[in-house]
Design an enzyme around this catalytic site. Structure first.
Site, PDB file in Angstrom:
ATOM      1  N   SER A 123       0.816  -1.226   0.093  1.00 36.74           N
ATOM      2  CA  SER A 123       0.018  -0.177   0.113  1.00 36.74           C
ATOM      3  C   SER A 123       0.839   1.340  -0.135  1.00 36.74           C
ATOM      4  O   SER A 123       1.892   1.450   0.726  1.00 36.74           O
ATOM      5  CB  SER A 123      -0.822   0.071   1.292  1.00 36.74           C
ATOM      6  OG  SER A 123      -1.547   1.478   1.345  1.00 36.74           O
ATOM      7  N   TYR A 181      -2.643  -0.853   9.874  1.00 41.95           N
ATOM      8  CA  TYR A 181      -2.664  -1.153   8.489  1.00 41.95           C
ATOM      9  C   TYR A 181      -1.185  -0.788   7.837  1.00 41.95           C
ATOM     10  O   TYR A 181      -0.650  -1.474   7.292  1.00 41.95           O
ATOM     11  CB  TYR A 181      -3.647  -0.426   7.852  1.00 41.95           C
ATOM     12  CG  TYR A 181      -3.969  -0.823   6.449  1.00 41.95           C
ATOM     13  CD1 TYR A 181      -4.374  -2.017   5.917  1.00 41.95           C
ATOM     14  CD2 TYR A 181      -3.274   0.135   5.237  1.00 41.95           C
ATOM     15  CE1 TYR A 181      -4.488  -2.289   4.387  1.00 41.95           C
ATOM     16  CE2 TYR A 181      -3.336  -0.172   4.102  1.00 41.95           C
ATOM     17  CZ  TYR A 181      -4.104  -1.320   3.537  1.00 41.95           C
ATOM     18  OH  TYR A 181      -4.007  -1.526   2.229  1.00 41.95           O
TER      19      TYR A 181
HETATM   20  P1  NDP Z   1     -10.915  -6.171  -1.566  1.00 41.31           P
HETATM   21  O1  NDP Z   1     -11.699  -6.219  -0.129  1.00 41.31           O
HETATM   22  O2  NDP Z   1     -11.957  -5.884  -2.717  1.00 41.31           O
HETATM   23  O3  NDP Z   1     -10.714  -7.896  -1.826  1.00 41.31           O
HETATM   24  C1  NDP Z   1      -9.945  -8.375  -0.660  1.00 41.31           C
HETATM   25  C2  NDP Z   1      -9.551  -9.784  -1.175  1.00 41.31           C
HETATM   26  O4  NDP Z   1      -8.721 -10.552  -0.326  1.00 41.31           O
HETATM   27  C3  NDP Z   1     -10.709 -10.700  -1.439  1.00 41.31           C
HETATM   28  O5  NDP Z   1     -10.333 -11.436  -2.634  1.00 41.31           O
HETATM   29  C4  NDP Z   1     -10.694 -11.731  -0.156  1.00 41.31           C
HETATM   30  O6  NDP Z   1     -11.350 -12.694  -0.360  1.00 41.31           O
HETATM   31  C5  NDP Z   1      -9.229 -11.623   0.111  1.00 41.31           C
HETATM   32  N1  NDP Z   1      -9.039 -11.947   1.562  1.00 41.31           N
HETATM   33  C6  NDP Z   1      -9.354 -11.033   2.662  1.00 41.31           C
HETATM   34  N2  NDP Z   1      -8.879 -11.631   3.799  1.00 41.31           N
HETATM   35  C7  NDP Z   1      -8.250 -13.104   3.316  1.00 41.31           C
HETATM   36  C8  NDP Z   1      -7.971 -14.032   4.166  1.00 41.31           C
HETATM   37  N3  NDP Z   1      -7.892 -13.955   5.489  1.00 41.31           N
HETATM   38  N4  NDP Z   1      -7.420 -14.980   3.624  1.00 41.31           N
HETATM   39  C9  NDP Z   1      -7.709 -15.190   2.048  1.00 41.31           C
HETATM   40  N5  NDP Z   1      -7.904 -13.994   1.329  1.00 41.31           N
HETATM   41  C10 NDP Z   1      -8.594 -13.000   2.043  1.00 41.31           C
HETATM   42  O7  NDP Z   1      -9.859  -5.646  -1.441  1.00 41.31           O
HETATM   43  P2  NDP Z   1      -8.537  -4.891  -2.573  1.00 41.31           P
HETATM   44  O8  NDP Z   1      -8.809  -5.270  -3.703  1.00 41.31           O
HETATM   45  O9  NDP Z   1      -8.698  -3.379  -2.530  1.00 41.31           O
HETATM   46  O10 NDP Z   1      -7.131  -5.140  -1.896  1.00 41.31           O
HETATM   47  C11 NDP Z   1      -6.344  -6.146  -2.301  1.00 41.31           C
HETATM   48  C12 NDP Z   1      -5.033  -5.817  -1.933  1.00 41.31           C
HETATM   49  O11 NDP Z   1      -4.601  -4.564  -2.129  1.00 41.31           O
HETATM   50  C13 NDP Z   1      -5.005  -5.874  -0.234  1.00 41.31           C
HETATM   51  O12 NDP Z   1      -3.884  -6.298   0.267  1.00 41.31           O
HETATM   52  C14 NDP Z   1      -5.088  -4.339   0.224  1.00 41.31           C
HETATM   53  O13 NDP Z   1      -4.324  -3.974   1.432  1.00 41.31           O
HETATM   54  C15 NDP Z   1      -4.397  -3.651  -0.928  1.00 41.31           C
HETATM   55  N6  NDP Z   1      -4.705  -2.141  -0.896  1.00 41.31           N
HETATM   56  C16 NDP Z   1      -5.909  -1.760  -1.656  1.00 41.31           C
HETATM   57  C17 NDP Z   1      -6.212  -0.574  -1.886  1.00 41.31           C
HETATM   58  C18 NDP Z   1      -7.405   0.257  -2.040  1.00 41.31           C
HETATM   59  O14 NDP Z   1      -7.687   1.317  -2.186  1.00 41.31           O
HETATM   60  N7  NDP Z   1      -8.416  -0.769  -2.663  1.00 41.31           N
HETATM   61  C19 NDP Z   1      -4.984   0.475  -1.668  1.00 41.31           C
HETATM   62  C20 NDP Z   1      -3.699  -0.019  -1.262  1.00 41.31           C
HETATM   63  C21 NDP Z   1      -3.380  -1.603  -1.037  1.00 41.31           C
HETATM   64  P3  NDP Z   1     -13.045 -12.894  -0.083  1.00 41.31           P
HETATM   65  O15 NDP Z   1     -13.583 -12.304  -1.162  1.00 41.31           O
HETATM   66  O16 NDP Z   1     -13.178 -14.457   0.316  1.00 41.31           O
HETATM   67  O17 NDP Z   1     -13.422 -12.049   1.278  1.00 41.31           O
END
Ligand code: NDP
Length: 245
Positions: A140, A154
């Site tokens: 991030s 975070y």
């Molecule tokens: P979403 O909430 O849209 O998606 C999160 C994904 O991670 C889902 O597929 C979810 O699975 C999965 N997930 C969450 N917890 C677990 C777990 N314990 N085990 C396995 N899978 C898990 O998030 P984003 O796409 O926005 O985020 C993706 C990455 O990008 C993250 O690491 C986030 O921190 C990072 N990020 C995002 C930003 C943003 O603005 N969106 C900015 C900076 C970084 P399920 O669908 O089954 O819940």
């Protein structure tokens, strides 16, 4: 296509950046395994999109906070898809709120998903990887600059990926396996809806005045996964519309 013959695993591939990345890697020619925590239907829909490109897809339920599940997912992907070339450590959560209110459980679970899960998945993955392997973690832009209160946990958990990436790049350089981290800024997903609370404040601190699309983050991951990125390792790449500039 640049990833023909490769096999990728994307953790948290059921939604958002992970889903876009899984589909993009398939469009580049890779067979793709993806994990999810709870959203099975969404994960299956992503798998259908992958199969529509002509590539193989494998859906695995695996909680990244659970050591056995996350390493088991890596081994299962390699076993069922025949090899493993690319690991994308993407699964993530967004704990936020007053510092004093963070519980031990929230602290442990966040670090388990973002840091321990990434470490263990990578450890399991390198047992399968050969020269040309790629480990790409999704961090991030908050790892480097924290413009708002309430996100200490975070930010700390994502900053850990910078040290992890540099250390592992040194460990694996001689094997021609690269290790990099991508730092998204505000990206339009369920985690950070572009019309949610705080979205305008995020746009206001960016230079471009807009959120990124998940497909834009996926394109950067795909480049780092590809053959032209073989001498890029130990590096962090920020795509945040200039928010940290
Ligand atoms: P979403 O909430 O849209 O998606 C999160 C994904 O991670 C889902 O597929 C979810 O699975 C999965 N997930 C969450 N917890 C677990 C777990 N314990 N085990 C396995 N899978 C898990 O998030 P984003 O796409 O926005 O985020 C993706 C990455 O990008 C993250 O690491 C986030 O921190 C990072 N990020 C995002 C930003 C943003 O603005 N969106 C900015 C900076 C970084 P399920 O669908 O089954 O819940």
């Amino acid at each position: 296509m640049s990833l023909n013959g490769k096999v990728a695993l994307v953790t948290g591939g059921s939604r958002g950046i992970g889903a876009a990345t899984a589909v993009r890697l398939a469009r580049e020619g890779a067979d793709v395994a993806l994990t999810y925590a709870g959203a099975e239907q969404k994960a299956q829909e992503v798998a259908e999109e992958i199969r529509a490109t002509g590539r193989r897809a494998l859906v695995i339920r695996a909680d990244s906070a659970d050591a056995a599940e996350v390493t088991g997912a890596v081994d299962q992907a390699a076993a069922e898809l025949g090899r493993l070339d690319i690991l994308v450590n993407n699964a993530g959560v967004f704990p936020h709120g007053p510092f004093e209110d963070v519980t031990v459980e929230e602290l442990d679970r966040t670090l388990a998903i973002h840091v321990r899960g990434t470490f263990l998945a990578s450890q399991a993955a390198v047992r399968h990887m050969t020269a040309g392997g790629r480990i790409i973690s999704v961090g991030s832009n908050l790892a480097d600059r924290v413009p708002f209160p309430g996100i200490t946990l975070y930010a700390a958990s994502k900053a850990a990926l910078n040290g992890f990436t540099k250390g592992l790049a040194r460990d694996l350089g001689g094997r021609e396996i690269t290790v990099n981290v991508v730092h998204p800024g505000s990206t339009a997903t369920d985690m950070n809806p572009p019309h949610g609370e705080g979205a305008d404040a995020q746009r206001a601190i960016s230079a471009t005045g807009r959120y990124a699309e998940p497909s834009e983050q996926a394109a950067l991951v795909a480049f780092l996964a590809g053959p032209e990125a073989g001498n890029i390792t130990g590096s962090a790449f920020t795509m945040d519309g200039g928010s940290n500039a």
